[in-house]
Scaffold this active site. Structure first.
Site, PDB file in Angstrom:
ATOM      1  N   MET A 266      12.358  -5.653   0.617  1.00 16.72           N
ATOM      2  CA  MET A 266      13.564  -5.818   1.424  1.00 16.72           C
ATOM      3  C   MET A 266      13.860  -4.536   2.175  1.00 16.72           C
ATOM      4  O   MET A 266      13.848  -3.448   1.591  1.00 16.72           O
ATOM      5  CB  MET A 266      14.741  -6.208   0.524  1.00 16.72           C
ATOM      6  N   ASN A 268      16.447  -2.960   3.370  1.00 19.51           N
ATOM      7  CA  ASN A 268      17.766  -2.328   3.368  1.00 19.51           C
ATOM      8  C   ASN A 268      17.712  -0.955   4.045  1.00 19.51           C
ATOM      9  O   ASN A 268      16.809  -0.166   3.804  1.00 19.51           O
ATOM     10  CB  ASN A 268      18.256  -2.135   1.930  1.00 19.51           C
ATOM     11  N   GLU A 301       8.285  -3.147   6.074  1.00 22.42           N
ATOM     12  CA  GLU A 301       9.688  -2.836   5.783  1.00 22.42           C
ATOM     13  C   GLU A 301      10.147  -1.570   6.513  1.00 22.42           C
ATOM     14  O   GLU A 301      11.298  -1.501   6.961  1.00 22.42           O
ATOM     15  CB  GLU A 301       9.894  -2.690   4.271  1.00 22.42           C
TER      16      GLU A 301
END
Length: 900
Positions: A266, A268, A301
């Protein structure tokens, strides 16, 4: 909340959120049983005079208090239910404080704040932030975050997004860390990590000269296995600077490995949380494929920092805006990394290997999706659960749509389009149309009077177009006329909710070359220039192109480089395919010709199996495979791809009625015959592809290992007298996991049962304390040729198995249901009963994971009648289960209602 009622959300109904929330301050008092979250929001109405209430999303939260502008509200001044907290009567602006509690240790969904391995982690995409605190949980609400984390000394590492402002010990002995992210972001990009972790780090200077800190966090003891991940992160940073001019915008960038995670990773902002499978690697525990995947996912990512974070999605229908674009970017990164430090010929081969791997993935995962009940455009028009739309269509087909724009504009034009995209939209939440508009501004300059209006249909129409090719040659005029005709029937919801205009033609960039009957390339003239490959832009149902000065009737080399995600229809003879397979100068088209030959061979054997006719492999096919195997001009990595038989999933798409057991039998029959008839050539390949010396995952030795292990597998399948001994010897002497697992796979699938059992036991005893290696052990057995439902049930009873860990569930249950055709489609229907049991068991724990397993039955209506009935019965039983999650309900309902 679990419910049988599903609500459909439509793209056309999008409305902007009535409030801006520019500033968010979060304070966490971390406790695994009950974490207290204090949220302070600065709220402003977007429209003066508007009186709409402030509605904040929330799920599985306990409300402690609500204050507005410093005044605590009475219960009558707000409403709260299982989905939302609503505050009426707010003025033009307000400062709101909400105190709530969540229970991380009890959170088996792994969405929101949860505990794994005694540490705290978060996952907020797509709608997990509402499990942490009440908020406007949608991607177009962008805020600056300041986050305070407080925890006992049991959690010495306290991480969040952005830059660290403070880390100190409080008077009560707890630690406190304060983080600030200077860039506005949607809440799905929020992240928090707390626990006992170790890390590896390095400092590098960006292109502009700023020093930044790069860190990889993992469980204590695993830091020796994070070196490759950190090196990959540095390469990602450098590549994004050089290829796209994009620089890291924070003082630090952190990657954290977690044991329990629903996805791969992920993005973030500044704090990427990763499934440990995509971080941890060393030669003893990770294969070449693992190393390649880690580099790709680290890159993916990291690249999201700009294509997803700095410019994000307006709404979840635009998911491919960030995912399709970033998959394209990570594919290009991987191809460049594979080709680095090579001469031109070797680099072209390395890039072709990457392109082949990407297309194999697309055809095995996305083409069936495009033909099934969940078919949707890369920008869906509706959904019931957004978690069900993290699909191969959004990601892999989305990347192909981006790649087509790259093809149409060229490398320099695409870079100009990307620059324009960021110039227009940095710091915004935007749409797919905004991206295409930026690219169109460049395309229109390159091609005055033309636009990408037809191209936009890739975003609004589903299905895989078919392009029929006609080639007419006029010997007297030395002229070749090429006719392309496209069609794409309605699929999925298009059949029940057709467009008033019907399916319209796509804009398809179609790369074509011509070869003479000796296999030599024929030069073509396009736009006044000579070229080996012409790019035809098909924008209508049927178009023609004329090529002059063609000396003889050519053999067409079609869809070179896989220039569009379409299916080509052309009546090559087997002899023409063999010639293309041996001589085509385009490495992708050369591979494609061999795959078409193999597909015809396997489908012919399948038909013979079904009718009881004699199964016999054609001499021409064996000769073509021998030519590929023995061609000294081809490097090992390319030969390993060229000699791989098409997957059963890809082959199934060519069958009028899918018969997995017959197909699997035919494919194994061909493999065994190739092993037997080409035994001496396979033995020579094994000898030529040894890789002595220290292990490296570099492309050249990795390619040799791939070809060597393929050769060993074929020799075992062909019952070569010495192969079993060679495989066991390789297993025992292997200095790396690639060779160890390659040998074990050959022994399990083609060797003596007792030897295979003993070797599997040895493998487990040696690696039982390494979860990622034991995932390989489970996956190998789940997909083994002899594995049945009872085998899998026995493995589920093993002490090392748990459904609660997504990696372990994927390794055994998913691998069996998705990649073991014999076992799942057993004639007695036991595989389908097993599937429904596991879907329901997972649904009680983790609906998102359960929904992905439910996809195994998507195309049930396309199977042979003997299998179709039992598959439907299992789907009906799952749909009728009381308390079924909306995630699974959407999947099984569409499978039943929108069957092909």
């Amino acid at each position: 909340m679990r419910t049988e009622t599903s609500v459909t959300v439509y793209r056309q109904d999008y409305q902007p959120y009535p409030f801006d929330i520019p500033e968010v301050a979060l304070a966490f008092d971390l406790d695994p049983e009950a974490t207290t979250v204090t949220s302070r929001l600065t709220v402003r109405r977007r429209t003066p005079g508007d009186t709409a209430p402030l509605k904040l999303d929330g799920s599985d939260l306990e409300l402690v208090s609500v204050s507005v502008d410093g005044r605590a509200l009475e219960a009558a001044e707000y409403t709260v239910d299982e989905h939302a907290l609503t505050l009426p009567n707010l003025g033009a602006s307000a400062s709101i404080e909400i105190v709530s509690r969540c229970r991380p240790a009890a959170n088996s969904t792994l969405m929101g704040l949860y505990v794994s391995g005694g540490n705290f982690f978060t996952q907020c995409e797509a709608e997990g932030f509402r499990r942490i605190t009440w908020f406007a949980d949608r991607p177009d609400v962008m805020s600056r975050y300041r986050v305070t984390l407080r925890a006992t000394p049991d959690y010495p590492v306290l991480l969040s997004n952005g830059n660290l402002l403070e880390h100190r010990t409080l008077p009560d002995g707890r630690a406190q860390a304060v983080w600030e992210d200077p860039f506005p972001k949607p809440c799905y990009l929020f992240a928090l990590v707390a626990g006992r972790l170790t890390h590896r780090e390095t400092r590098v200077n960006t292109a502009s000269g700023r020093e930044v800190l790069l860190q990889i966090y993992s469980d204590p003891g695993a830091e020796s296995r994070t070196e490759w991940a950190l090196e990959s992160l540095v390469r990602s940073l450098r590549w994004d600077e050089s290829r796209f001019g994009l620089e890291l915008d924070l003082d630090r960038f952190m990657v954290v490995a977690v044991r329990d995670f629903n996805m791969g990773a992920m993005e973030n902002k500044g704090l990427n949380i990763f499934n440990a499978a995509y971080v941890l690697a060393d030669p003893d525990t990770a294969t070449d494929a693992n190393y390649e995947a880690i580099e790709a996912v680290i890159g993916h990512e990291y690249f999201h920092n700009w294509t997803g974070n700095r410019v994000t999605c307006r709404d979840w229908f635009q998911l491919s805006l960030k995912e399709g674009l970033t998959v394209f970017r990570d594919q290009e990164f991987s191809a460049d990394m594979m080709a680095r430090d090579m001469d031109a010929q070797a680099a072209a081969s390395a890039r072709a290997v990457k392109r082949i791997d990407d297309v194999v993935t697309l055809r095995a995962a996305q083409f069936p999706e495009d033909a099934g009940p969940m078919a949707h455009p890369i920008r869906p028009e509706s959904y019931q659960e957004i978690g069900n739309f993290y699909t191969a269509t959004v990601y892999e087909k989305g990347a192909e749509v981006i790649r087509m724009q790259h093809t149409l504009l060229g490398e320099a034009g695409f870079r100009a389009g990307m620059d324009e995209y960021f110039r227009r939209h940095d710091g915004q939440a935007v749409t797919c149309d905004d991206f295409v508009a930026a690219m169109e501004s460049v395309y229109a300059r390159q091609h005055p009077g033309r636009d990408l209006q037809v191209f936009r249909r890739w975003y609004s129409q589903a299905g895989t177009p078919r392009v029929a090719v006609e080639l007419n040659y006029d010997a007297a005029a030395r002229r070749c006329t090429v006719t392309l005709a496209q069609r794409c029937a309605p699929v999925g919801v298009e059949k029940t909710h057709p467009s008033p205009d019907g399916k319209l033609p796509f804009h398809i960039p179609f790369a074509l070359g011509l070869l003479d009957r000796d296999g030599a390339p024929i030069p073509l003239r396009q736009d006044g220039k000579e070229t080996a490959t012409a790019l035809l832009e098909l924008t209508e149902e049927r178009q023609q192109w004329v090529f002059d000065d063609i000396p003889s009737k050519p053999i067409p080399s079609l869809l070179r480089g896989f220039s569009a995600p379409v299916i080509v229809e052309y009546p090559w003879s087997d002899a023409e395919l063999a010639l293309l397979s041996a001589h085509d100068t385009d490495p992708f088209a050369r591979w494609e010709a061999g795959q078409e030959l193999a597909t015809r061979e396997i489908l012919g054997l399948t038909a013979a199996r079904q009718t009881g006719a004699e199964m016999k492999v054609s001499a021409g096919f064996v000769a073509a495979w021998r030519a590929l195997l023995e061609d000294p001009r081809l490097d090992a990595a390319y030969r390993a791809r060229a000699l791989s038989l098409p997957s059963e999933k890809t082959l199934a798409e060519r069958m009028a009625a899918i018969d997995p057991p017959s197909l699997a039998f035919a494919r194994d029959f061909l493999r065994a015959e190739l092993g037997r008839q080409l035994a001496e050539s396979w033995r020579q390949a094994v000898a030529a592809c040894q890789t002595p010396g220290p292990y490296t995952p570099a492309p050249e030795p990795a390619g040799k290992r791939a070809l060597k292990n393929m050769a060993l597998s074929h020799l075992m399948a062909g019952a070569d007298a010495d192969a079993a001994k060679s495989a066991l010897d390789q297993y025992e002497r292997a200095s790396n996991m690639t060779d160890r697992l390659g040998a074990l796979t050959a022994l399990v699938n083609h060797g003596d049962e007792d030897v295979a059992t003993r070797t599997l036991s040895h493998f487990y005893e040696q690696w039982q304390h390494d979860p990622l290696v034991i995932d390989k052990w489970f996956a190998l057995q789940a997909t083994a040729r002899a594995t049945t439902v009872e085998t899998v049930r026995g493995l589920m009873a093993h002490p090392a198995f748990t459904l609660r860990n997504p990696n372990r569930a994927r390794a055994l249950v998913f691998q069996f249901c998705l990649n073991n055709a014999r076992g799942l489609h057993a004639a007695d229907g036991s595989g389908y009963v097993f599937w429904e049991e596991q879907v329901l068991a997972l649904d009680a724990l983790n609906p998102e994971i359960a929904a992905r397993l439910a996809r195994a039955m998507d195309n049930w209506s396309r199977f042979v009648p003997a299998l179709r009935g039992p598959m439907r019965a299992s789907l009906e039983r799952v749909r009728g289960h009381a308390g079924l999650s909306r995630n699974v309900m959407e999947i099984v309902s569409k499978a039943l209602e929108l069957a092909a």
